[in-house]
Scaffold this motif. Structure first.
Motif: not given
Length: 332
Positions: A105-111, A144-148, A192-198, A205-215
């Motif tokens: 539901f987090s993924l669906l809501s974000t999308s 995939i992005t969230f798993l990374w 941890l705050a820095y990683i959370t923002v990223i 970015i994963s929704v609006l651009e052509d890259i996802y995951g670690i990229q």
């Protein structure tokens, strides 16, 4: 989104919050529908997890207490031992189910929210049906992005634990250990705050651009430069707000010993506040994305972005090329 892209780079802490709230109220119908369809069950799952976990822990504690006072190897002891084992298995199975449902539901809501705000940005007509039809086409990229991101947090925690362990083992002075412990603790939470923002920005970015995951995470790392302090300050409002809601829920509902009316009222209040907090968090992270793009003078071609959003509806997903999202850098 009434602001021109060039103006968004000047938004600070209060400006981003104001812009996010304005978007929610201006488009309250579509956001209300998304909230009822996706964020409402997400909030219910979160609060139900707190209540059920408390009941399961209470059951385990009761059985362990009885086990301590039972005679070893007696029928009662063996029965209680089996109960404790069963209780622990039930707890872990419940946690797995909770994590899977909350994650989905987090993924669906974000999308849904990111797509909706992109439509707002491009002045594209928005309908709840079209938003819901888009969600299944982007959530896998987001997953995939969230798993990374989860892997990055896990690795970060492992390294931190090893550092703290070596600190205790290698240094004999208790005073030095305590001093270094607090310094490292501050550094840990800062990282941890820095990683959370990223993490949050990489989802957009994963929704609006052509890259996802670690990229997407590396792209987020570069994009957040210059707006890191403001972004961290805003994003930290979310876990702080969540912690406050969870504390109130624990005191008055999960651990509450008051009247049923008080517990019900507190549960409803926490539920409504959590709904608003999650929606605000999803909107604000998308606004931060557009602010960062503007800050780096990366113009987003609204026509190309609108075409990209239209592809979600008309055919199988075809990623928008990154050059369409940053056709030129504007010299200021």
């Amino acid at each position: 989104m009434d602001r021109e892209q060039e103006e968004m780079q000047f938004l600070g802490f209060f400006g981003i919050i104001k812009e996010s709230i304005k978007i929610i109220f201006t488009w309250r119908k579509i956001f209300s529908q998304i909230t009822l369809a996706l964020i409402l069950p997400l909030s219910f799952i979160f609060l139900a997890h707190i209540e059920i976990s408390d009941l399961l822990f209470g059951k385990i504690g009761h059985d362990e207490h009885e086990l301590e006072h039972a005679k070893a190897d007696s029928p009662k002891y063996n029965k209680l031992s089996d109960h404790v084992t069963t209780d622990i298995i039930e707890l872990w199975l419940f946690r797995v189910v909770y994590f899977v449902l909350y994650f989905i539901f987090s993924l669906l809501s974000t999308s849904a929210v990111v797509y909706t705000i992109a439509c707002v940005y491009t002045s594209k007509p928005i309908a709840f049906g079209s938003v819901m039809s888009v969600v299944p086409k982007v959530w896998k990229r987001l997953m995939i992005t969230f798993l990374w991101s989860f892997l990055a947090v896990f690795a970060y925690n492992v390294v931190t634990f090893l550092v703290f362990y070596l600190l205790v083992v290698l240094i004999d002075s208790a005073v030095i250990v305590i001093a270094l412990f607090f310094i490292l603790l501050i550094l840990y939470f800062s990282g941890l705050a820095y990683i959370t923002v990223i993490w949050h920005l990489a989802g957009v970015i994963s929704v609006l651009e052509d890259i996802y995951g670690i990229q997407a995470m590396f792209k987020s790392k570069n994009l957040i430069k210059g707006k890191l302090g403001v972004s961290i300050a805003i994003i930290l409002l979310l876990p702080i707000g969540s912690a406050v809601i969870q504390t109130v829920f624990n005191i008055f509902v999960a651990y509450g010993s008051g009247s049923g009316f008080v517990r019900l009222g507190a549960a409803i209040l926490c539920f409504l506040l959590l709904l608003k907090l999650i929606l605000f968090g999803l909107v604000v992270q998308t606004v931060i994305y557009f602010v960062c793009k503007s800050y780096h003078h990366e113009n987003i071609n609204k026509s190309a972005l609108a075409d990209h959003l239209e592809v979600y509806l008309l055919a199988e997903y075809v990623p928008l090329k990154s050059q369409d999202l940053q056709l030129e850098r504007v010299d200021v």
